[in-house]
Design a protein around this motif. Sequence first.
Motif, PDB file in Angstrom:
ATOM      1  N   ALA A 102      30.113  42.734  49.733  1.00 41.18           N
ATOM      2  CA  ALA A 102      30.947  43.932  49.728  1.00 41.18           C
ATOM      3  C   ALA A 102      31.419  44.256  51.135  1.00 41.18           C
ATOM      4  O   ALA A 102      30.754  43.932  52.130  1.00 41.18           O
ATOM      5  CB  ALA A 102      30.187  45.116  49.138  1.00 41.18           C
ATOM      6  N   ILE A 115      33.668  50.101  40.253  1.00 47.34           N
ATOM      7  CA  ILE A 115      33.074  50.246  41.575  1.00 47.34           C
ATOM      8  C   ILE A 115      33.550  51.569  42.171  1.00 47.34           C
ATOM      9  O   ILE A 115      34.595  52.101  41.786  1.00 47.34           O
ATOM     10  CB  ILE A 115      33.432  49.080  42.516  1.00 47.34           C
ATOM     11  CG1 ILE A 115      34.954  48.896  42.603  1.00 47.34           C
ATOM     12  CG2 ILE A 115      32.753  47.798  42.081  1.00 47.34           C
ATOM     13  CD1 ILE A 115      35.378  47.812  43.589  1.00 47.34           C
ATOM     14  N   LEU A 143      34.503  44.090  46.437  1.00 48.20           N
ATOM     15  CA  LEU A 143      33.240  43.528  45.955  1.00 48.20           C
ATOM     16  C   LEU A 143      33.529  42.191  45.286  1.00 48.20           C
ATOM     17  O   LEU A 143      34.445  42.081  44.474  1.00 48.20           O
ATOM     18  CB  LEU A 143      32.583  44.482  44.946  1.00 48.20           C
ATOM     19  CG  LEU A 143      31.203  44.091  44.436  1.00 48.20           C
ATOM     20  CD1 LEU A 143      30.161  44.195  45.538  1.00 48.20           C
ATOM     21  CD2 LEU A 143      30.800  44.999  43.271  1.00 48.20           C
ATOM     22  N   LEU A 151      25.982  39.504  45.645  1.00 40.26           N
ATOM     23  CA  LEU A 151      27.187  40.326  45.709  1.00 40.26           C
ATOM     24  C   LEU A 151      27.559  40.534  47.169  1.00 40.26           C
ATOM     25  O   LEU A 151      26.691  40.817  47.998  1.00 40.26           O
ATOM     26  CB  LEU A 151      26.959  41.686  45.041  1.00 40.26           C
ATOM     27  CG  LEU A 151      26.611  41.673  43.552  1.00 40.26           C
ATOM     28  CD1 LEU A 151      26.217  43.078  43.108  1.00 40.26           C
ATOM     29  CD2 LEU A 151      27.785  41.170  42.732  1.00 40.26           C
TER      30      LEU A 151
END
Length: 268
Positions: free
Chosen positions: A186, A211, A199, A184
């Motif tokens: 971000a 989120i 994200l 992931l």
Amino acid sequence: MKDKIKNILSNKSLVMFIAGVLLCLLFLRQCNSIENLKQDVKLAQEDAGRQLNNFKAAQDSVTILRNDNGDQLAQIRSYEFDLSNLESSQSKLTKKYKKALALNDDLKEVNSLISANLEITDSLDVTTTTETIDTTTTKVTFASSEDFGDGNSRKLTGFSTFKYEFEKFKVLETKFELTQTLSLMAAIENVDGADRLKLSTSYPGLEIKDIENINLVNSRLNRKDQKKSRWLVGFGVGYGINLNNNQVISTGPSIGVGLYWSPKFLQF
């Protein structure tokens, strides 16, 4: 007493000196008042902006986009909480982070709180092999391995052992092992004056459901220390305008040690 006052008032140099000192003191007091007013206005504007941002963040929902690689990209507006003045609803919201992340109660040295709710829907192409153990027992082995790139992968291994007796199949033992790696990425980006949490992931079948990002500030730390009147002991050396014992104003070097009282309105 009246004669002393008359003598002081008749000394033009002394009167001019006292008047000059008073004007300087009044000027410094006015400058200090303006500075305090500017600080109060600035903090009030920041608080109003924070309240408006949090209202808009509460109305916002996750937006799902696609980046240039076709990967899923989710974004949402960030909250901003003032730790020196947390509302009750905000305290409840930060409580879950404190417990999950073992954070200190006052969130000291914590800049942001970030969370994500993810859901994976997966389908597998499995390779199977069979192994005959005896005339009635067979072992079926399962295997599947995928590398999706960018740190995303999935590997499944397992087996089941079957026994055929009394005209029925009986499962003796079944074991599966699933290994997944998910990447992931971000970032918090300021877009049109507001922070937004972004994200992204390239893992197939992963859906970003929700989120959240909470930026933490402490307006109390940004406020200048409150000035207080106090006594001071000082030693000074300088060059400037002096008033001597003969009540004559002159210029020149000076040196002195003294006990001073500093009112708060003259501190800057």
